[in-house]
Design a protein around this motif. Structure first.
Motif, mmCIF file in Angstrom:
data_model
loop_
_atom_site.group_PDB
_atom_site.id
_atom_site.type_symbol
_atom_site.label_atom_id
_atom_site.label_comp_id
_atom_site.label_asym_id
_atom_site.label_seq_id
_atom_site.Cartn_x
_atom_site.Cartn_y
_atom_site.Cartn_z
ATOM 1 N N ARG A 128 38.706 49.526 -60.298
ATOM 2 C CA ARG A 128 38.584 48.844 -59.209
ATOM 3 C C ARG A 128 37.128 48.713 -59.085
ATOM 4 N NH1 ARG A 128 37.696 51.332 -53.734
ATOM 5 N NH2 ARG A 128 37.665 53.260 -54.748
ATOM 6 N N LEU A 129 36.181 49.543 -59.138
ATOM 7 C CA LEU A 129 34.908 49.218 -58.796
ATOM 8 C C LEU A 129 34.206 48.469 -59.969
ATOM 9 C CD1 LEU A 129 33.467 52.757 -57.415
ATOM 10 C CD2 LEU A 129 34.184 50.974 -56.254
ATOM 11 N N GLY A 130 34.658 48.739 -61.187
ATOM 12 C CA GLY A 130 34.067 47.820 -62.153
ATOM 13 C C GLY A 130 34.361 46.392 -62.018
ATOM 14 N N PHE A 131 35.680 46.126 -61.686
ATOM 15 C CA PHE A 131 36.069 44.856 -61.772
ATOM 16 C C PHE A 131 35.393 44.361 -60.378
ATOM 17 C CE2 PHE A 131 40.272 45.734 -63.782
ATOM 18 C CZ PHE A 131 40.128 45.025 -64.777
ATOM 19 N N PHE A 132 35.165 45.003 -59.101
ATOM 20 C CA PHE A 132 34.651 44.456 -57.957
ATOM 21 C C PHE A 132 33.103 44.076 -58.251
ATOM 22 C CE2 PHE A 132 32.223 45.075 -54.055
ATOM 23 C CZ PHE A 132 32.888 44.254 -53.450
ATOM 24 N N ASP A 133 32.401 44.944 -59.169
ATOM 25 C CA ASP A 133 31.011 44.688 -59.300
ATOM 26 C C ASP A 133 30.701 43.573 -60.378
ATOM 27 O OD1 ASP A 133 28.241 46.134 -59.198
ATOM 28 O OD2 ASP A 133 28.416 45.527 -61.334
ATOM 29 N N THR A 134 31.877 43.075 -61.459
ATOM 30 C CA THR A 134 31.734 42.038 -62.123
ATOM 31 C C THR A 134 31.980 40.926 -61.478
ATOM 32 O OG1 THR A 134 32.768 43.588 -64.120
ATOM 33 C CG2 THR A 134 32.809 41.381 -64.315
ATOM 34 N N PHE A 135 33.064 40.756 -60.643
ATOM 35 C CA PHE A 135 33.331 39.709 -59.801
ATOM 36 C C PHE A 135 32.109 39.352 -59.059
ATOM 37 C CE2 PHE A 135 38.041 41.037 -59.733
ATOM 38 C CZ PHE A 135 38.132 40.414 -61.191
ATOM 39 N N MET A 136 31.465 40.409 -58.109
ATOM 40 C CA MET A 136 30.378 40.051 -57.480
ATOM 41 C C MET A 136 29.268 39.547 -58.254
ATOM 42 S SD MET A 136 31.053 40.640 -54.148
ATOM 43 C CE MET A 136 29.367 40.658 -53.555
ATOM 44 N N LYS A 137 28.869 40.008 -59.304
ATOM 45 C CA LYS A 137 27.849 39.410 -60.077
ATOM 46 C C LYS A 137 28.158 38.041 -60.606
ATOM 47 C CE LYS A 137 26.045 43.846 -62.188
ATOM 48 N NZ LYS A 137 26.087 44.500 -63.458
ATOM 49 N N THR A 138 29.458 37.681 -60.836
ATOM 50 C CA THR A 138 29.915 36.427 -61.091
ATOM 51 C C THR A 138 29.537 35.412 -59.911
ATOM 52 O OG1 THR A 138 31.150 37.176 -62.860
ATOM 53 C CG2 THR A 138 31.362 34.956 -62.196
ATOM 54 N N LEU A 139 30.159 35.958 -58.864
ATOM 55 C CA LEU A 139 30.015 35.202 -57.534
ATOM 56 C C LEU A 139 28.521 34.845 -57.012
ATOM 57 C CD1 LEU A 139 32.968 36.826 -55.597
ATOM 58 C CD2 LEU A 139 32.796 34.518 -56.397
ATOM 59 N N GLY A 157 37.844 38.479 -51.297
ATOM 60 C CA GLY A 157 38.382 38.091 -52.358
ATOM 61 C C GLY A 157 38.360 38.957 -53.601
ATOM 62 N N ALA A 158 37.125 39.110 -53.810
ATOM 63 C CA ALA A 158 36.654 40.111 -55.005
ATOM 64 C C ALA A 158 37.500 41.443 -54.906
ATOM 65 C CB ALA A 158 35.194 40.136 -55.009
ATOM 66 N N GLY A 159 37.349 42.069 -53.656
ATOM 67 C CA GLY A 159 38.037 43.282 -53.061
ATOM 68 C C GLY A 159 39.291 43.334 -53.409
ATOM 69 N N LEU A 160 40.068 42.333 -52.933
ATOM 70 C CA LEU A 160 41.470 42.232 -53.009
ATOM 71 C C LEU A 160 41.950 42.290 -54.440
ATOM 72 C CD1 LEU A 160 42.110 39.639 -50.073
ATOM 73 C CD2 LEU A 160 43.118 41.760 -50.448
ATOM 74 N N ALA A 161 41.095 41.202 -55.237
ATOM 75 C CA ALA A 161 41.593 41.015 -56.711
ATOM 76 C C ALA A 161 41.262 42.271 -57.418
ATOM 77 C CB ALA A 161 40.736 39.860 -57.512
ATOM 78 N N ALA A 162 40.282 43.053 -57.202
ATOM 79 C CA ALA A 162 39.955 44.188 -57.921
ATOM 80 C C ALA A 162 40.683 45.188 -57.803
ATOM 81 C CB ALA A 162 38.396 44.688 -57.462
ATOM 82 N N GLY A 163 41.026 45.493 -56.390
ATOM 83 C CA GLY A 163 41.961 46.661 -55.976
ATOM 84 C C GLY A 163 43.430 46.320 -56.727
ATOM 85 N N GLY A 164 44.138 45.292 -56.638
ATOM 86 C CA GLY A 164 45.345 44.646 -57.065
ATOM 87 C C GLY A 164 45.411 45.084 -58.519
ATOM 88 N N LEU A 165 44.430 44.476 -59.222
ATOM 89 C CA LEU A 165 44.342 44.937 -60.811
ATOM 90 C C LEU A 165 44.439 45.983 -61.260
ATOM 91 C CD1 LEU A 165 41.935 41.914 -61.914
ATOM 92 C CD2 LEU A 165 44.315 42.051 -62.489
ATOM 93 N N ALA A 166 43.516 46.906 -60.473
ATOM 94 C CA ALA A 166 43.388 48.497 -60.476
ATOM 95 C C ALA A 166 44.322 49.323 -60.298
ATOM 96 C CB ALA A 166 41.944 49.115 -59.905
ATOM 97 N N ALA A 167 45.195 48.767 -59.391
ATOM 98 C CA ALA A 167 46.235 49.390 -58.773
ATOM 99 C C ALA A 167 47.393 49.564 -59.901
ATOM 100 C CB ALA A 167 46.995 49.163 -57.635
ATOM 101 N N MET A 168 47.848 48.321 -60.733
ATOM 102 C CA MET A 168 48.689 48.247 -61.569
ATOM 103 C C MET A 168 48.427 49.184 -62.782
ATOM 104 S SD MET A 168 49.839 44.187 -61.504
ATOM 105 C CE MET A 168 48.301 43.549 -61.726
#
Length: 340
Positions: A128-139, A157-168
């Motif tokens: 979750r935090l890894g994806f969010f940080d990665t998405f935010m750096k890209t954005l 958008g970054a928070g929603l995407a990171a949470g959904g991917l991590a939850a699965m």
């Protein structure tokens, strides 16, 4: 026409390359011994570590927070499962749940499922935090190239995407956690008495099928997206807004975490409630389940127990979410600072 290299020359080349590698390695070890701080800095700035650090820091932060908050999470789950299917059923309080747990066992029973909680954080919060940080750096990089700044919409958008991917990815550990925490509610003869999260995962897979490990995945994903929308997006936004105040950096982080925790609790509690109910349920002797899915659970609970049941234990949930968010974000913030 190919020309074959003499064997002696090939051996000499390999020997020369090996000596060069050993010399480099020896030099690296010597420099590391003489200047460990510089060696650590160099290692942390390798491309692999720069990409991996957000995930590593997120996992450590989440596991630290879970160790602190686990008893509150246990109380929250018991509150959600009390009076299932009865509109006028019992109305337990956090204090009564604690008394009941202590009366039937030991104080350490409040830490039931800790191994599952830690595994869940190792998987879920790391991602979750890894994806969010990665998405935010890209954005951020994309926005800066256009002379703009990342706004609330992008953060959300970054928070929603990171949470959904991590939850699965983390759903099996989440399901094991709920099973372990709810096991004590069953009659003694019907309890599974899981020894650890691994034992729970193996036995659930064997007795109910591997796909059962993803039971409640849909509300888990929606809950995670709602929670991350409230937690990460509002934390990032609040911290950005508080920069213009006279508050110290530490106070800004604490305040932003508390704000993020409230919104995370408000948006995610109904989905967390349904997730708990779906993951706790097991098949009856005739093979049926109490709920067919997320929407069926929402419908039956609203009809049989009332709409307010979805927000039962909001105070406990906030006390579970807000400190967890605060500890997670503060530790992640600190780890991010020292590993820059």
């Amino acid at each position: 026409m190919s020309v074959k290299m003499p064997a002696s020359r090939a051996v000499e080349d390999v020997k020369r390359q090996s000596e060069a590698v050993l010399s480099d390695a020896s030099s690296t070890v010597k420099n590391a011994a003489e200047n460990p701080k510089q060696a650590t800095t160099d290692f942390l700035h390798t491309p692999f570590m720069r990409a991996a650090l957000p995930f590593i820091n997120g996992g450590i932060a989440g596991m630290t927070a879970t160790t602190v908050i686990q008893p509150i999470d246990m109380i929250k789950v018991r509150l959600q499962l009390a009076g299932e299917g009865v509109k006028t059923g019992p109305k337990p309080t956090p204090a009564s749940v604690v008394r009941e747990i202590l009366a039937s066992g030991k104080a350490l029973d409040l830490y039931t499922g800790l191994s599952a909680g830690l595994l869940r954080q190792a998987v879920y919060t790391t991602a979750r935090l890894g994806f969010f940080d990665t998405f935010m750096k890209t954005l951020t990089t994309s926005a800066e190239s256009k002379g703009a700044k990342v706004g609330f919409k992008e953060r959300a958008g970054a928070g929603l995407a990171a949470g959904g991917l991590a939850a699965m990815v983390g759903n099996p550990a989440d399901l094991a956690l709920i099973r372990m925490q709810s096991d004590g509610l069953k009659p003694a003869a019907q309890r599974a008495n899981y020894k650890s999260v691994i034992d729970a995962l193996v036995r659930i897979s064997k007795n109910e099928g591997v796909t059962r490990l993803w039971a409640g995945c849909y509300p888990t994903v929606v809950r995670a997206m709602a929670l991350n929308f409230g937690q990460l997006a509002f934390f990032s936004e609040a911290k950005n807004q508080l920069k213009s105040t006279s508050l110290s950096p530490k106070t800004q982080t604490l305040t932003a975490s508390a704000i993020a925790g409230f919104f995370a609790s408000f948006f995610s509690l109904p989905f967390d409630f349904v997730k708990t109910r779906l993951q706790k349920q097991t098949r009856a002797p005739d093979g049926t389940l109490p709920y067919k899915g997320m929407f069926d659970c929402f419908k039956k609970v609203a009809k049989d127990e009332g709409l307010l049941r979805f927000y039962r234990g909001f105070g406990t949930y906030y006390v579970r979410i807000a400190p967890h968010a605060m500890v997670t974000l503060i530790v992640a913030d600190y780890l991010g600072f020292i590993t820059k």
